[in-house]
Motif scaffolding. Structure first.
Motif, PDB file in Angstrom:
ATOM      1  N   ARG A  46      27.007   1.176 -37.293  1.00  0.00           N
ATOM      2  CA  ARG A  46      26.235   2.408 -37.474  1.00  0.00           C
ATOM      3  C   ARG A  46      26.922   3.376 -38.429  1.00  0.00           C
ATOM      4  O   ARG A  46      26.265   4.152 -39.120  1.00  0.00           O
ATOM      5  CB  ARG A  46      26.033   3.096 -36.115  1.00  0.00           C
ATOM      6  N   LEU A  49      26.040   2.359 -42.383  1.00  0.00           N
ATOM      7  CA  LEU A  49      24.677   2.103 -42.833  1.00  0.00           C
ATOM      8  C   LEU A  49      24.097   3.408 -43.371  1.00  0.00           C
ATOM      9  O   LEU A  49      24.234   4.470 -42.747  1.00  0.00           O
ATOM     10  CB  LEU A  49      23.806   1.577 -41.692  1.00  0.00           C
ATOM     11  N   ILE A  51      20.596   5.302 -45.306  1.00  0.00           N
ATOM     12  CA  ILE A  51      19.144   5.164 -45.441  1.00  0.00           C
ATOM     13  C   ILE A  51      18.589   6.355 -46.201  1.00  0.00           C
ATOM     14  O   ILE A  51      19.007   7.496 -45.985  1.00  0.00           O
ATOM     15  CB  ILE A  51      18.468   5.025 -44.053  1.00  0.00           C
ATOM     16  N   TRP A  95      12.991   3.528 -38.325  1.00  0.00           N
ATOM     17  CA  TRP A  95      13.864   2.932 -37.314  1.00  0.00           C
ATOM     18  C   TRP A  95      13.938   1.413 -37.476  1.00  0.00           C
ATOM     19  O   TRP A  95      15.002   0.818 -37.348  1.00  0.00           O
ATOM     20  CB  TRP A  95      13.369   3.304 -35.921  1.00  0.00           C
ATOM     21  N   TYR A  98      16.219   0.533 -40.375  1.00  0.00           N
ATOM     22  CA  TYR A  98      17.630   0.718 -39.998  1.00  0.00           C
ATOM     23  C   TYR A  98      18.099  -0.408 -39.080  1.00  0.00           C
ATOM     24  O   TYR A  98      19.207  -0.925 -39.219  1.00  0.00           O
ATOM     25  CB  TYR A  98      17.777   2.073 -39.323  1.00  0.00           C
ATOM     26  N   ARG A  99      17.260  -0.807 -38.173  1.00  0.00           N
ATOM     27  CA  ARG A  99      17.604  -1.856 -37.211  1.00  0.00           C
ATOM     28  C   ARG A  99      17.692  -3.224 -37.863  1.00  0.00           C
ATOM     29  O   ARG A  99      18.338  -4.134 -37.339  1.00  0.00           O
ATOM     30  CB  ARG A  99      16.544  -1.876 -36.108  1.00  0.00           C
ATOM     31  N   LEU A 102      21.399  -3.514 -38.826  1.00  0.00           N
ATOM     32  CA  LEU A 102      22.392  -3.063 -37.871  1.00  0.00           C
ATOM     33  C   LEU A 102      23.114  -4.244 -37.220  1.00  0.00           C
ATOM     34  O   LEU A 102      22.476  -5.212 -36.780  1.00  0.00           O
ATOM     35  CB  LEU A 102      21.713  -2.200 -36.805  1.00  0.00           C
ATOM     36  N   VAL A 192      17.506   0.810 -46.738  1.00  0.00           N
ATOM     37  CA  VAL A 192      18.744   0.842 -45.970  1.00  0.00           C
ATOM     38  C   VAL A 192      19.750  -0.031 -46.688  1.00  0.00           C
ATOM     39  O   VAL A 192      19.420  -1.147 -47.114  1.00  0.00           O
ATOM     40  CB  VAL A 192      18.514   0.347 -44.527  1.00  0.00           C
TER      41      VAL A 192
END
Length: 348
Positions: A46, A49, A51, A95, A98-99, A102, A192
Motif C-alpha cells: 500500500r 502504489l 493512483i 478501488w 487500486y486492488r 495490491l 495505478v
C-alpha cells in the motif's frame, strides 16, 4: 548654491531563489526513492502504489459536475439519481483499479545475452495473491528506452512471466533499468502504478562484422601431406591429389580455396584446430573492429572445428561446443577485463 547629490546606482535584479517548498512538490522523494528487493522479490504494498485519474477519468468527473449543476438548476430528481449512481460507479472503479495491483510480487527471472544492436530480453516473474484475478497488468521501461510495454493477466494464485526488450548499443553488461508496473483496469478512468528496481543484467556480445572474411584456417599436414579439414558431410582426412584418384574423391571446394588439388581419403581424423589471434588481424583495424571480426569468426566456426582465442591478456585453449563458444563470446564482450569475471548481482 546647494550641492547636488549623485543619483544612487540602479540595483540589479538578483534572481529570486526558488522556493524550497515548490522544489519539494516538483520533485517528490518517491520519484527518486529505490526499494531494495527482499530476496530478489519486490512486493507492491500500500505504501508504494500511486493512483491518478486518466484523461478519460478527468472528463468523466467534468461530466458528473455538469450533470450535478444541471440537476440543481432545474431540480431534476432523475438527474440527481443518475449523477450519484455514476459517481458511485467511478468510486468503485477507483478501488478496483487500486486492488488490481495490491500485494502483487515481481521478481527477475532471466536475462538472455544478445549481440550489440539487437534487443536484450529480460524476463520478469509476476505472482498474484489470494486477492483475486489480475487483469491488464502492464510492465514498461523508461521512455528513453523506446520499448513497447508488455501486458498479462493472471488467475487467482497464478504466476506468469513478462518479457521486456531493451535496445543495446555497446558490448558489456547491460543492467535492467527501473520497471514501471501499471494498470488501467477496469474502465480506464484511473491509472495505478508502482516501480520495481530489480538487480538483473544481461551480457551484450560485440556485434559480428557483416561480410567478415573466411576463418583463418591453417591446416597442419602430416608426413604424407594429409591434413584434417572440415567437409560438407563430416571431417575427412585430406591429402594431396595423386594421379589416378577418382573424381568423386576430390575435395573441390578445398581445392578451389587453397589453389592446389587435394583428395579425400575417407578416413575420419581429429577435428581441425583454428586459432583466432588478435595479433594476426590487420593493424589498421580499431579495437572494436577487431572484436567484431573475432565475434563473427566464433559464430561462423560452429562445431565443425576446434577454435582457440587469443586476446591481449586472455587466452582460451581450443575447444568446441556451446559452452566453449559462450566462453569465447564472453571474453570478447568483457575485454579488456579478464575472461570469466563475475557477473553483476542478480544477472542470469
Amino acid at each position: 548654491m546647494p550641492r547636488s547629490r549623485p543619483f544612487p546606482a540602479p540595483r540589479t535584479a538578483s534572481p529570486a531563489a526558488p522556493d524550497p517548498k515548490w522544489l519539494a512538490w516538483a520533485s517528490p522523494p518517491w520519484l527518486k526513492r529505490q526499494r531494495a528487493p527482499r530476496q530478489g522479490v519486490v512486493t507492491l504494498d500500500r505504501r508504494h502504489l500511486y493512483i491518478l485519474p486518466t484523461r478519460a477519468g478527468v472528463g468523466f468527473a467534468a461530466l458528473l459536475m455538469a450533470m450535478l449543476l444541471t440537476s440543481l438548476n432545474y431540480n431534476i430528481s432523475l438527474g440527481f439519481a443518475l449523477t450519484f449512481v455514476l459517481g458511485g460507479i467511478g468510486m468503485a472503479c477507483m478501488w478496483q483499479a487500486y486492488r488490481n495491483l495490491l500485494d502483487m510480487t515481481v521478481a527477475g527471472a532471466s536475462a538472455a545475452p544478445a549481440f550489440a544492436g539487437d534487443p536484450a530480453a529480460f524476463s520478469l516473474r509476476i505472482s498474484g495473491s489470494d486477492a483475486g484475478v489480475r487483469i491488464g497488468v502492464d510492465a514498461s521501461l523508461p521512455a528513453q528506452a523506446a520499448t513497447l510495454p508488455a501486458s498479462l493477466s493472471l488467475a487467482r494464485d497464478a504466476t506468469g512471466q513478462l518479457t521486456l526488450h531493451l535496445p543495446t548499443s555497446q558490448r558489456g553488461w547491460l543492467a535492467l533499468p527501473r520497471v514501471t508496473l501499471s494498470s488501467r483496469f477496469p474502465l480506464g478512468l484511473f491509472r495505478v502504478w508502482s516501480y520495481a528496481d530489480l538487480p538483473l543484467a544481461a551480457l551484450v556480445y560485440p556485434k559480428p562484422e557483416p561480410g567478415a572474411p573466411p576463418l583463418p584456417f591453417a591446416a597442419q599436414p602430416d608426413d604424407d601431406g594429409a591434413a584434417s579439414l572440415p567437409s560438407d558431410d563430416g571431417v575427412d582426412q585430406l591429402r594431396r591429389y595423386r594421379s589416378g584418384d577418382p573424381l568423386h574423391r576430390i575435395a573441390w571446394k578445398h581445392s578451389a580455396r587453397t589453389g592446389r588439388w587435394v583428395s579425400r581419403t575417407g578416413e575420419a581424423g581429429s577435428l581441425p584446430t583454428c586459432w583466432l589471434d588478435w595479433q594476426a588481424l590487420p593493424q589498421t583495424l580499431t579495437n572494436e573492429a577487431r572484436l567484431s571480426r573475432l565475434c563473427a569468426w566464433v559464430v561462423a566456426a560452429g562445431d565443425t572445428m576446434e577454435i582457440g582465442l587469443r586476446l591481449p591478456g586472455v587466452e582460451i585453449p581450443p575447444g568446441r561446443g556451446g559452452a566453449h563458444r559462450r566462453a569465447c563470446l564472453e571474453a570478447l564482450a568483457l575485454w579488456p577485463g579478464r575472461a570469466g569475471q563475475p557477473a553483476p548481482e542478480g544477472s542470469r
